[in-house]
Scaffold this active site. Structure first.
Site, PDB file in Angstrom:
ATOM      1  N   ILE A 473     -46.772   4.335  16.731  1.00 37.19           N
ATOM      2  CA  ILE A 473     -47.670   4.216  15.577  1.00 37.19           C
ATOM      3  C   ILE A 473     -47.226   3.095  14.635  1.00 37.19           C
ATOM      4  O   ILE A 473     -47.604   3.065  13.465  1.00 37.19           O
ATOM      5  CB  ILE A 473     -47.776   5.550  14.826  1.00 37.19           C
ATOM      6  CG1 ILE A 473     -46.400   6.086  14.426  1.00 37.19           C
ATOM      7  CG2 ILE A 473     -48.525   6.569  15.656  1.00 37.19           C
ATOM      8  CD1 ILE A 473     -46.436   7.364  13.609  1.00 37.19           C
ATOM      9  N   GLY A 474     -46.454   2.170  15.177  1.00 43.17           N
ATOM     10  CA  GLY A 474     -45.992   1.044  14.388  1.00 43.17           C
ATOM     11  C   GLY A 474     -44.537   1.141  13.989  1.00 43.17           C
ATOM     12  O   GLY A 474     -44.012   0.267  13.301  1.00 43.17           O
ATOM     13  N   LYS A 636     -31.990  -2.136  13.214  1.00 43.53           N
ATOM     14  CA  LYS A 636     -33.014  -2.968  12.586  1.00 43.53           C
ATOM     15  C   LYS A 636     -34.278  -2.167  12.295  1.00 43.53           C
ATOM     16  O   LYS A 636     -34.801  -2.185  11.175  1.00 43.53           O
ATOM     17  CB  LYS A 636     -33.344  -4.170  13.481  1.00 43.53           C
ATOM     18  CG  LYS A 636     -34.378  -5.108  12.879  1.00 43.53           C
ATOM     19  CD  LYS A 636     -34.695  -6.268  13.816  1.00 43.53           C
ATOM     20  CE  LYS A 636     -33.551  -7.246  13.922  1.00 43.53           C
ATOM     21  NZ  LYS A 636     -33.937  -8.476  14.667  1.00 43.53           N
ATOM     22  N   GLY A 705     -34.125  11.865  13.258  1.00 42.10           N
ATOM     23  CA  GLY A 705     -35.377  11.209  12.881  1.00 42.10           C
ATOM     24  C   GLY A 705     -35.295  10.593  11.498  1.00 42.10           C
ATOM     25  O   GLY A 705     -34.585  11.085  10.617  1.00 42.10           O
ATOM     26  N   GLU A 708     -39.625  10.048   7.859  1.00 47.56           N
ATOM     27  CA  GLU A 708     -40.086  10.652   6.612  1.00 47.56           C
ATOM     28  C   GLU A 708     -39.057  10.575   5.484  1.00 47.56           C
ATOM     29  O   GLU A 708     -39.406  10.365   4.321  1.00 47.56           O
ATOM     30  CB  GLU A 708     -40.436  12.139   6.834  1.00 47.56           C
ATOM     31  CG  GLU A 708     -41.028  12.481   8.176  1.00 47.56           C
ATOM     32  CD  GLU A 708     -42.518  12.295   8.256  1.00 47.56           C
ATOM     33  OE1 GLU A 708     -43.134  11.997   7.222  1.00 47.56           O
ATOM     34  OE2 GLU A 708     -43.069  12.428   9.365  1.00 47.56           O
TER      35      GLU A 708
END
Length: 741
Positions: A473-474, A636, A705, A708
């Site tokens: 999703i980018g 990165k 992760g 968020e």
């Protein structure tokens, strides 16, 4: 294994395609004979359509059809709100439009205009004459405050409507210090660069859908559920997605509407939402009101936390952004109570937006903690350290990993916290009042509900292809998966290619809740390492191999060459000698529920602001974020993700607000001309670092992760910095000039 590709700052593998325009997004798909569909949305928030005059639209050159609820087929199953974490059926709301004339919210689809061109279809939609019978509506909290209720469950049944432990009243009665405050939050809309779109094409009963989505499989399963056809008759393709931030996490009406329209028109159909329709077609972060009460001893140790939220949900779903749970798990406190108060209103069902729950909930908690620190005469970091939860306050279990104290220390060092005068309003530079604030960031680590799969295939020429139905999703998922696969196989990065975004590939759940790296990464890791072990085992059993008879544990693989005590040979040499053109391995990752550890992602955010003493203008001058997300897969792309989240936290604090006009029940500013987001001039120096903690309990790769958590805490840090600069507590987000004058 001696390669160390995982963690390296590898440049995106799809970067060249994106910057040269070679990357094609869903709305750019063009098929022979394709026609364009445009949705016409309701102009009222409640009532019913009494008539649709199609004559002017049909007279427009290029308009082919106007479809209403009388023309569309009935759905095979009534949608039920479900979450996309499983990657299966993922309805965004328990309602599907254009099944009857009843209106539940403004912007609800009432007609679809089909044209030979997009311009023709758009003009046709503008020329429709729709008449309504309007009913009373509830679109802002004050209109329904007397109708609040506490639901049994929220979040599609996954979270309780109220929660607690201990005795909050007793904890507050015993407190020497209390803080009670009410905060308000404006509604927000995700507004990714790429708007939602679907292209549908039928061929002999088989449907192919190109869809901008977090989860191709979720789209496949949801559309199959609504159309009443087997999922095997639907293929969903998602090559490139231009951002989402939650708007494309759930499956809304437009993919199914595109499929229905294509079936009626007997030709491929493209249906792309306009920017304005992104405000009424893909959910939202609801406007809400939160009240928090903290009790503490004189030395700042928490005795009680009470946190409540009021918000509007749709007429048919009990949805509340889960903003309260973080207050019960971040700090050591024996007494905690929380409750969601919902109002049934005229809105579509709200949905995820980046950092759902914690982004708003932690802003409230961390502003209250800052106020408590001031009352206790403590440094804000010291207050948090005194209430540091060494174990999970909810379950009592130890954390799988934490690293929060290290985040506090490094963040304070980066921002220069030691030089901060604790007294508000003491530092001034000309007309500018200077302040510094901080806040804690947390985000859940969600378990995956079903096996995640990836296929690793190696060819005799030494190249490898990894296949999985993941969606990028980018965020750079394709790059990270390539790194994981190359390291697992022992191949150079340029010898590995990842195929993704297609339901014809092995199943992978939607990339939501910061689970993309967990799902795709671990599945690819197991596929790649499984294939490597399979090839090594084949070599040591092959009488023609220099490795014959070797202990597989002593065979290392570097650049596709297997080397053992007795010699070496490449993958390609072994496969070619045995006339094997290619070989493959299917990896399957099933999340193991750890009953002994608690899972949570941690970080710390810091901000320095300047506030114009006369004009009330706020400028953020520096931001620092330090996070402990487990293993970092690509330095990165991780830094990019975390920085993007921090900038969005600035946006939440100072800019973003969708305003409802209750007279008409419609959003008053549904455009990027009026909905404010940061531009380069708004963004200061952003310092981002990670504290890499080893977490052997969470999953094979040890990742938590990062999608968020970069946003969580930033709004609270900025609000606390504004108070430090001005001495004024602001209790509404976004912070406006008016709230400071």
């Amino acid at each position: 294994m001696t390669t160390t590709l995982i963690g390296q700052p590898v440049t995106r593998v799809d970067g060249r395609a994106k910057v040269t325009g070679a990357a094609k997004y869903t709305a750019e798909v063009s098929l022979p004979g394709m026609r364009h569909a445009v949705i016409a949305g309701s102009a009222i928030p409640a009532g019913r359509v009494t008539g649709i005059d199609k004559s002017r639209a049909m007279a427009e050159p290029g308009v082919l059809a106007v479809l209403t609820c009388e023309d569309l087929p009935k759905v095979a199953a009534q949608p039920v709100l479900t979450l996309s974490l499983a990657g299966t059926v993922a309805h965004g709301q328990s309602f599907f439009p254009m099944q009857d004339p009843v209106i539940h919210y403004a912007g609800q689809p009432v007609a679809i205009v089909v044209g030979e061109t997009l311009d023709a279809a758009t003009r046709g939609a503008e020329l429709l004459d729709v008449t309504y019978e309007r009913a009373a509506s509830i679109t802002v909290i004050d209109e329904g405050r007397d109708r609040t209720y506490v639901p049994e469950r929220i979040l599609a049944g996954l979270a309780p409507g109220q929660m607690g432990r201990g005795d909050v009243d007793a904890g507050l009665a015993a407190a020497a210090l209390t803080v009670e405050a009410t905060f308000t939050f404006a509604a927000n809309h995700q507004n990714p660069l790429e708007m939602s779109a679907s292209v549908a094409s039928w061929d002999d009963g088989q449907l192919t859908l190109w869809d901008a989505t977090h989860g191709p499989t979720a789209t496949q399963m949801t559309v199959a559920n609504l159309l009443g056809i087997p999922a095997s008759r639907i293929r969903v393709i998602t090559r490139f997605v231009g951002g989402s931030f939650g708007a494309k996490a759930m499956i809304w009406a437009h993919p199914t509407l595109a499929a229905m329209t294509a079936q009626i028109m007997r030709r491929p159909i493209k249906l792309a939402l306009t920017r304005e329709q992104m405000f009424t077609g893909c959910g939202l972060r609801e406007d809400n009101e939160q009240t928090i009460t903290l009790g503490a001893t004189a030395d700042g140790r928490l005795t009680a936390i009470r946190h409540e939220k009021v918000s509007i949900t749709s007429a048919y779903d009990d949805w509340a952004e889960p903003a309260l749970g973080g207050s019960g798990e971040l700090y050591a406190c024996d007494n905690f109570a929380a409750a969601y108060h919902l109002i049934k209103g005229n809105t579509m069902t709200p949905t995820f937006m980046r950092g759902p729950g914690e982004t708003a909930g932690l802003a409230v908690l961390e502003c209250a903690m800052d106020e408590l620190a001031e009352r206790a005469g403590l440094d804000p970091i010291e207050l948090r350290l005194r209430n540091h939860a060494d174990v999970d306050p909810v379950s009592g279990r130890p954390w799988s990993s934490k690293g929060l104290k290290e985040c506090y220390a490094r963040g304070a060092e980066l921002i220069g916290w030691a030089d901060r005068d604790p007294r508000p309003g003491m530092r001034r530079e000309g007309d500018w009042l200077i302040g510094m604030g901080m806040a804690t960031a947390i985000y859940p680590v969600y378990p995956l509900m079903n096996p995640q799969r990836a296929r690793a295939r190696l060819y005799a020429d030494g190249t490898a292809v990894i296949q999985t139905a993941a969606s990028d999703i980018g965020t750079g998922a394709a790059t990270v998966l390539t790194q994981i696969a190359a390291e697992g196989l022992g191949l150079p990065l340029e010898m590995v290619r990842v195929e993704y975004g297609d339901t014809s590939l092995p199943f992978l759940a939607a990339s939501v809740g910061s689970t993309g790296s967990t799902a795709g990464g671990n599945a690819v890791h197991l596929a790649a390492t499984g294939l490597r072990e399979q090839l090594v085992a084949q070599a040591v059993q092959d009488e023609g191999s220099p490795l014959h008879g070797a202990d597989p544990e002593l065979v290392d693989v570097v650049d596709g060459v297997m080397t053992g005590p007795s010699g070496s040979e490449s993958y390609g040499e072994m496969l070619s000698r045995n006339f094997v053109p290619e070989t493959e391995y299917l990896g399957s990752y099933q999340h193991h529920v750890d009953e002994e550890h608690a899972l949570l992602n941690f970080g710390a955010q810091f901000a320095e602001v300047a506030v114009d003493a006369a004009l009330g203008v706020v400028r953020v001058r520096r931001m620092a974020g330090v996070f402990a997300p487990g293993r970092v897969l690509n330095q990165k792309t991780a830094r990019s993700q975390l920085m993007g989240g921090m900038i969005w936290g600035l946006s939440q604090a100072l800019l973003e607000a969708t305003h409802m006009d209750p007279r008409y029940g419609r959003w008053a500013n549904p455009s990027l001309g009026d909905y404010l987001v940061p531009v380069n001039a708004d963004v200061p120096e952003v310092m981002v670092e990670t504290v890499e903690v080893d977490d052997p309990f969470i999953n094979p790769l040890g990742v938590k992760g990062i999608g968020e958590i970069g946003m969580v805490g930033m709004a609270g840090a900025i609000a606390n910095a504004v108070h430090h600069a001005t001495g004024r507590r602001v209790r509404s987000f976004p912070i406006t000039i008016e709230s400071l004058l």
